[in-house]
Design a protein around this motif. Structure first.
Motif, PDB file in Angstrom:
ATOM      1  N   TRP A  90      51.717  36.886  44.493  1.00 50.12           N
ATOM      2  CA  TRP A  90      52.220  36.124  43.351  1.00 50.12           C
ATOM      3  C   TRP A  90      52.811  34.804  43.858  1.00 50.12           C
ATOM      4  CZ3 TRP A  90      51.626  37.910  38.358  1.00 50.12           C
ATOM      5  CH2 TRP A  90      51.288  39.243  38.211  1.00 50.12           C
ATOM      6  N   ALA A 145      48.192  41.521  41.926  1.00 48.62           N
ATOM      7  CA  ALA A 145      48.280  40.871  40.612  1.00 48.62           C
ATOM      8  C   ALA A 145      46.978  41.042  39.834  1.00 48.62           C
ATOM      9  CB  ALA A 145      48.601  39.389  40.785  1.00 48.62           C
ATOM     10  N   TYR A 167      41.756  42.792  36.221  1.00 51.34           N
ATOM     11  CA  TYR A 167      41.212  41.522  35.731  1.00 51.34           C
ATOM     12  C   TYR A 167      39.703  41.498  35.925  1.00 51.34           C
ATOM     13  CZ  TYR A 167      39.942  36.612  35.673  1.00 51.34           C
ATOM     14  OH  TYR A 167      39.332  35.418  35.394  1.00 51.34           O
ATOM     15  N   LEU A 227      46.527  44.069  37.694  1.00 54.61           N
ATOM     16  CA  LEU A 227      47.254  44.089  36.418  1.00 54.61           C
ATOM     17  C   LEU A 227      46.787  42.977  35.496  1.00 54.61           C
ATOM     18  CD1 LEU A 227      50.828  44.356  37.957  1.00 54.61           C
ATOM     19  CD2 LEU A 227      49.395  46.238  37.165  1.00 54.61           C
ATOM     20  N   GLY A 228      45.674  42.367  35.802  1.00 57.03           N
ATOM     21  CA  GLY A 228      45.280  41.097  35.230  1.00 57.03           C
ATOM     22  C   GLY A 228      44.925  41.016  33.772  1.00 57.03           C
ATOM     23  N   HIS A 229      44.664  42.112  33.121  1.00 54.79           N
ATOM     24  CA  HIS A 229      44.420  42.025  31.682  1.00 54.79           C
ATOM     25  C   HIS A 229      45.123  43.191  31.006  1.00 54.79           C
ATOM     26  CE1 HIS A 229      42.669  40.675  27.977  1.00 54.79           C
ATOM     27  NE2 HIS A 229      42.408  41.931  27.701  1.00 54.79           N
ATOM     28  N   GLU A 230      46.283  42.901  30.462  1.00 55.84           N
ATOM     29  CA  GLU A 230      47.092  43.898  29.768  1.00 55.84           C
ATOM     30  C   GLU A 230      47.265  45.166  30.606  1.00 55.84           C
ATOM     31  OE1 GLU A 230      45.687  44.302  25.745  1.00 55.84           O
ATOM     32  OE2 GLU A 230      46.106  42.200  25.318  1.00 55.84           O
ATOM     33  N   LEU A 231      47.652  44.949  31.869  1.00 59.39           N
ATOM     34  CA  LEU A 231      47.930  45.987  32.862  1.00 59.39           C
ATOM     35  C   LEU A 231      46.681  46.737  33.324  1.00 59.39           C
ATOM     36  CD1 LEU A 231      51.293  47.330  31.398  1.00 59.39           C
ATOM     37  CD2 LEU A 231      50.914  45.435  32.989  1.00 59.39           C
ATOM     38  N   PHE A 288      43.321  36.199  32.111  1.00 52.72           N
ATOM     39  CA  PHE A 288      44.411  36.826  32.854  1.00 52.72           C
ATOM     40  C   PHE A 288      45.630  36.866  31.945  1.00 52.72           C
ATOM     41  CE2 PHE A 288      48.128  37.031  35.529  1.00 52.72           C
ATOM     42  CZ  PHE A 288      47.776  38.016  36.442  1.00 52.72           C
ATOM     43  N   TYR A 289      46.135  38.074  31.722  1.00 49.31           N
ATOM     44  CA  TYR A 289      47.285  38.277  30.852  1.00 49.31           C
ATOM     45  C   TYR A 289      47.922  39.588  31.290  1.00 49.31           C
ATOM     46  CZ  TYR A 289      50.036  38.006  26.554  1.00 49.31           C
ATOM     47  OH  TYR A 289      51.056  37.883  25.644  1.00 49.31           O
ATOM     48  N   SER A 290      48.898  39.520  32.170  1.00 49.58           N
ATOM     49  CA  SER A 290      49.442  40.714  32.824  1.00 49.58           C
ATOM     50  C   SER A 290      50.575  41.379  32.042  1.00 49.58           C
ATOM     51  CB  SER A 290      49.918  40.346  34.225  1.00 49.58           C
ATOM     52  OG  SER A 290      50.954  39.377  34.138  1.00 49.58           O
ATOM     53  N   TYR A 333      56.031  35.358  36.543  1.00 49.78           N
ATOM     54  CA  TYR A 333      54.851  34.902  35.811  1.00 49.78           C
ATOM     55  C   TYR A 333      55.220  34.844  34.328  1.00 49.78           C
ATOM     56  CZ  TYR A 333      49.998  34.138  34.676  1.00 49.78           C
ATOM     57  OH  TYR A 333      48.828  33.562  34.238  1.00 49.78           O
TER      58      TYR A 333
END
Length: 192
Positions: free
Chosen positions: A57, A87, A97, A90-94, A103-105, A72
């Motif tokens: 990160w 990271a 990715y 966890l890249g797309h809603e946990l 990307f939305y963690s 983030y």
């Protein structure tokens, strides 16, 4: 001096001011510093860009930022993120990715990059394809359309979240600020 000559002189002064105010290209910065990443990838960053964090990160702050060491989604902080495998998992809603989704963690509404009072919504890809990241390496590239909304859903601002993903190297670059010079820095990266 005639009105015409005054107008021409005024335009010349305005043009000079614009040239002086234009930011230097990040890729043209010879006085930069290296950011060594995974698998030999090195970015040459302009000396004004500062790196915070460690491991998977990394936050590269390129301008104004009240909390450069923030997590983030810390809003109102000019810069981009360089993310590694932890990271990316966890890249797309946990969930892991993929370049098919932004990307939305997180699973809740996160703050808008430009104003912490609004939430963000990421929609369809405005652009996608492959982009050069140093010689011999291409990244999956996506530019996701984002909106900043109030609690009632009213759109207050728009932004683009750009992503460069190198799956074999385990590197993902996420930029919600349209950082000037970042594409050039990535294109001219080195691999050792």
């Amino acid at each position: 001096m005639s009105k015409r000559n005054l107008a021409v002189a005024g335009l010349a002064v305005a043009a000079a001011v614009l040239v002086m105010a234009a930011p230097a290209s990040a890729s043209a910065s010879a006085a930069g510093h290296p950011l060594k990443l995974r698998n030999g990838l090195t970015l040459s960053l302009p000396s004004s860009w500062k790196v915070y964090g460690k491991g998977d990160w990394l936050h590269v702050v390129t301008g104004k930022c009240a909390k450069p060491k923030g997590a983030y989604f810390t809003p109102e902080c000019d810069g981009f993120w360089v993310l590694g495998p932890a990271a990316i998992k966890l890249g797309h809603e946990l969930n892991p990715y993929t370049p098919d989704r932004p990307f939305y963690s997180a699973t809740d509404v996160e703050p808008c990059p430009v104003n912490h009072k609004w939430g963000q919504v990421l929609n369809g890809a405005a652009a996608k394809g492959l982009r050069q990241v140093g010689p011999g390496h291409k990244a999956y590239y996506r530019a996701w359309k984002g909106t900043c909304v109030t609690g009632t859903g009213k759109v207050r601002a728009r932004f683009v979240q750009r992503e460069w993903y190198l799956p074999k190297s385990g590197v993902l670059v996420v930029d919600s600020w349209n950082t000037p010079g970042l594409p050039g820095v990535l294109k001219h990266a080195t691999w050792r």
